[in-house]
Design an enzyme around this catalytic site. Structure first.
Site, PDB file in Angstrom:
ATOM      1  N   PHE A  86      17.157  16.031  29.776  1.00  0.00           N
ATOM      2  CA  PHE A  86      18.619  15.851  29.745  1.00  0.00           C
ATOM      3  C   PHE A  86      19.052  15.688  28.296  1.00  0.00           C
ATOM      4  O   PHE A  86      18.251  15.336  27.427  1.00  0.00           O
ATOM      5  CB  PHE A  86      19.055  14.642  30.580  1.00  0.00           C
ATOM      6  CG  PHE A  86      18.490  13.327  30.094  1.00  0.00           C
ATOM      7  CD1 PHE A  86      19.221  12.528  29.217  1.00  0.00           C
ATOM      8  CD2 PHE A  86      17.234  12.887  30.519  1.00  0.00           C
ATOM      9  CE1 PHE A  86      18.705  11.325  28.762  1.00  0.00           C
ATOM     10  CE2 PHE A  86      16.720  11.675  30.060  1.00  0.00           C
ATOM     11  CZ  PHE A  86      17.445  10.898  29.180  1.00  0.00           C
ATOM     12  N   ASN A  89      23.834  12.195  23.267  1.00  0.00           N
ATOM     13  CA  ASN A  89      23.946  11.788  21.868  1.00  0.00           C
ATOM     14  C   ASN A  89      24.028  10.273  21.763  1.00  0.00           C
ATOM     15  O   ASN A  89      24.433   9.591  22.713  1.00  0.00           O
ATOM     16  CB  ASN A  89      25.236  12.339  21.249  1.00  0.00           C
ATOM     17  CG  ASN A  89      25.224  13.834  21.095  1.00  0.00           C
ATOM     18  OD1 ASN A  89      24.255  14.396  20.601  1.00  0.00           O
ATOM     19  ND2 ASN A  89      26.291  14.497  21.514  1.00  0.00           N
ATOM     20  N   HIS A  96      38.669   1.974  14.995  1.00  0.00           N
ATOM     21  CA  HIS A  96      39.886   2.684  14.564  1.00  0.00           C
ATOM     22  C   HIS A  96      39.553   3.990  13.863  1.00  0.00           C
ATOM     23  O   HIS A  96      39.962   4.234  12.728  1.00  0.00           O
ATOM     24  CB  HIS A  96      40.754   1.737  13.716  1.00  0.00           C
ATOM     25  CG  HIS A  96      41.223   0.587  14.540  1.00  0.00           C
ATOM     26  ND1 HIS A  96      42.435   0.594  15.208  1.00  0.00           N
ATOM     27  CD2 HIS A  96      40.589  -0.550  14.898  1.00  0.00           C
ATOM     28  CE1 HIS A  96      42.532  -0.519  15.925  1.00  0.00           C
ATOM     29  NE2 HIS A  96      41.427  -1.228  15.748  1.00  0.00           N
ATOM     30  N   ASP A 102      45.714   1.521  18.686  1.00  0.00           N
ATOM     31  CA  ASP A 102      45.772   0.163  18.139  1.00  0.00           C
ATOM     32  C   ASP A 102      46.361  -0.722  19.228  1.00  0.00           C
ATOM     33  O   ASP A 102      47.528  -0.548  19.603  1.00  0.00           O
ATOM     34  CB  ASP A 102      46.740   0.092  16.945  1.00  0.00           C
ATOM     35  CG  ASP A 102      46.185   0.712  15.678  1.00  0.00           C
ATOM     36  OD1 ASP A 102      45.125   1.353  15.716  1.00  0.00           O
ATOM     37  OD2 ASP A 102      46.853   0.546  14.632  1.00  0.00           O
ATOM     38  N   HIS A 106      45.046  -5.967  17.484  1.00  0.00           N
ATOM     39  CA  HIS A 106      44.584  -5.451  16.196  1.00  0.00           C
ATOM     40  C   HIS A 106      45.253  -6.205  15.038  1.00  0.00           C
ATOM     41  O   HIS A 106      44.656  -6.385  13.981  1.00  0.00           O
ATOM     42  CB  HIS A 106      44.921  -3.958  16.136  1.00  0.00           C
ATOM     43  CG  HIS A 106      44.399  -3.218  14.948  1.00  0.00           C
ATOM     44  ND1 HIS A 106      43.206  -3.506  14.316  1.00  0.00           N
ATOM     45  CD2 HIS A 106      44.924  -2.168  14.254  1.00  0.00           C
ATOM     46  CE1 HIS A 106      43.018  -2.668  13.308  1.00  0.00           C
ATOM     47  NE2 HIS A 106      44.051  -1.863  13.242  1.00  0.00           N
TER      48      HIS A 106
END
Ligand SMILES: [Zn+2]
Length: 277
Positions: A86, A89, A96, A102, A106
């Site tokens: 399979f 990644n 951000h 945001d 934040h």
């Protein structure tokens, strides 16, 4: 600006009712788990049906321009079909980076984190305010209250629960991080954004859910303080930065759909953003 990803397809077959029912179901399920955000079942006023879906998201890559406080995005293959059967990644990034949200937390101590924002706020009438012609001549161009009033003269008062996006044309620089950051000899960045007065005006005098920009920051990049951020997020609104393809959607009448981040305690995070036209 990247070529628009526009999918002409069978969207007409998905009725608004069916779409909202599906979303309502998800919202109801979420409400069972988190009673504190039960108010997210408020109705959302949307355009009637849609034909096209526009992708307002930049592809998340190691080359994506990043605000200097944050580390560059890293994507590396961890598993491969040839070796492991399979493919997957491993990615590392700061919240951000890429086209991202945001949340109020934040900038506001005790403000809502992005995972706790009511889901109903992520589907909204989209208003696009273009300052492209000014931004082409002045990298410090700001959206002003007059820009909002001019938009309203043409399209009517901003609808309740609107998401207001600045289009400056800055996305044409996306492939070149140096041009995107646009630092002067002293290292100060220059890119368009919202002014403090218009951010306060939108947050207080109009009924918006959030504001977006096609640059890295709600504020102009040269701003010494994050005054527009504070005006929007301080009023409980959210922001979306590094939006793509805003020139492909109408200034008024589209519906924005934002797949907001939902990791626990999110100050923000990468999003996938669509406009239904
Ligand atoms: Zn941000």
């Amino acid at each position: 600006m990247c070529a628009p990803t526009v999918m002409h397809s069978v969207r007409e077959e998905i009725s608004r009712r069916g779409f909202l029912t599906a979303i309502g179901g998800a919202v109801a399920a979420a409400a069972v788990q988190t009673p504190a955000v039960a108010q997210q079942q408020n109705p959302v006023r949307l355009a009637k049906g849609f034909r096209d879906v526009h992708d307002l998201t930049h592809t998340f890559t190691a080359k994506t321009p990043v605000f200097p406080a944050f580390k560059p995005i890293q994507i590396k293959p961890k598993f491969s079909i040839a070796k492991d059967g399979f493919f997957a990644n491993e990615i590392t990034f700061d919240e951000h980076t890429g086209t991202h949200m945001d949340g109020p937390a934040h900038f506001v101590q005790g403000g809502l984190t992005a995972d706790r924002l009511p889901a109903g706020k992520f589907i909204a009438p989209l208003a696009v305010i273009s300052i492209e012609s000014r931004a082409a001549k002045d990298a410090d161009a700001v959206v002003t209250i007059d820009d909002v009033l001019a938009w309203e003269k043409q399209h009517g008062r901003l609808p309740a629960g609107a998401f207001v996006a600045m289009y400056s044309g800055w996305g044409s620089r996306i492939a070149n991080a140096e041009r995107f950051l646009n630092k002067d000899a002293k290292g100060t960045m220059h890119a368009p954004g919202f002014g403090e007065d218009v951010a306060k005006f939108l947050a207080k005098e109009r009924d918006i859910v959030g504001a977006g920009v096609d640059t890295l920051s709600l504020d102009i990049a040269a701003a010494p303080k994050f005054v527009a951020h504070l005006a929007f997020l301080g009023a409980g609104k959210y922001g979306v930065e590094l939006m793509a393809n805003l020139n492909t959607v109408p200034a008024s009448g589209a519906t924005i759909v934002i797949g907001g981040p939902k990791h626990e305690g999110a100050s923000g995070g990468p999003v996938r953003v669509y406009a239904l036209v």
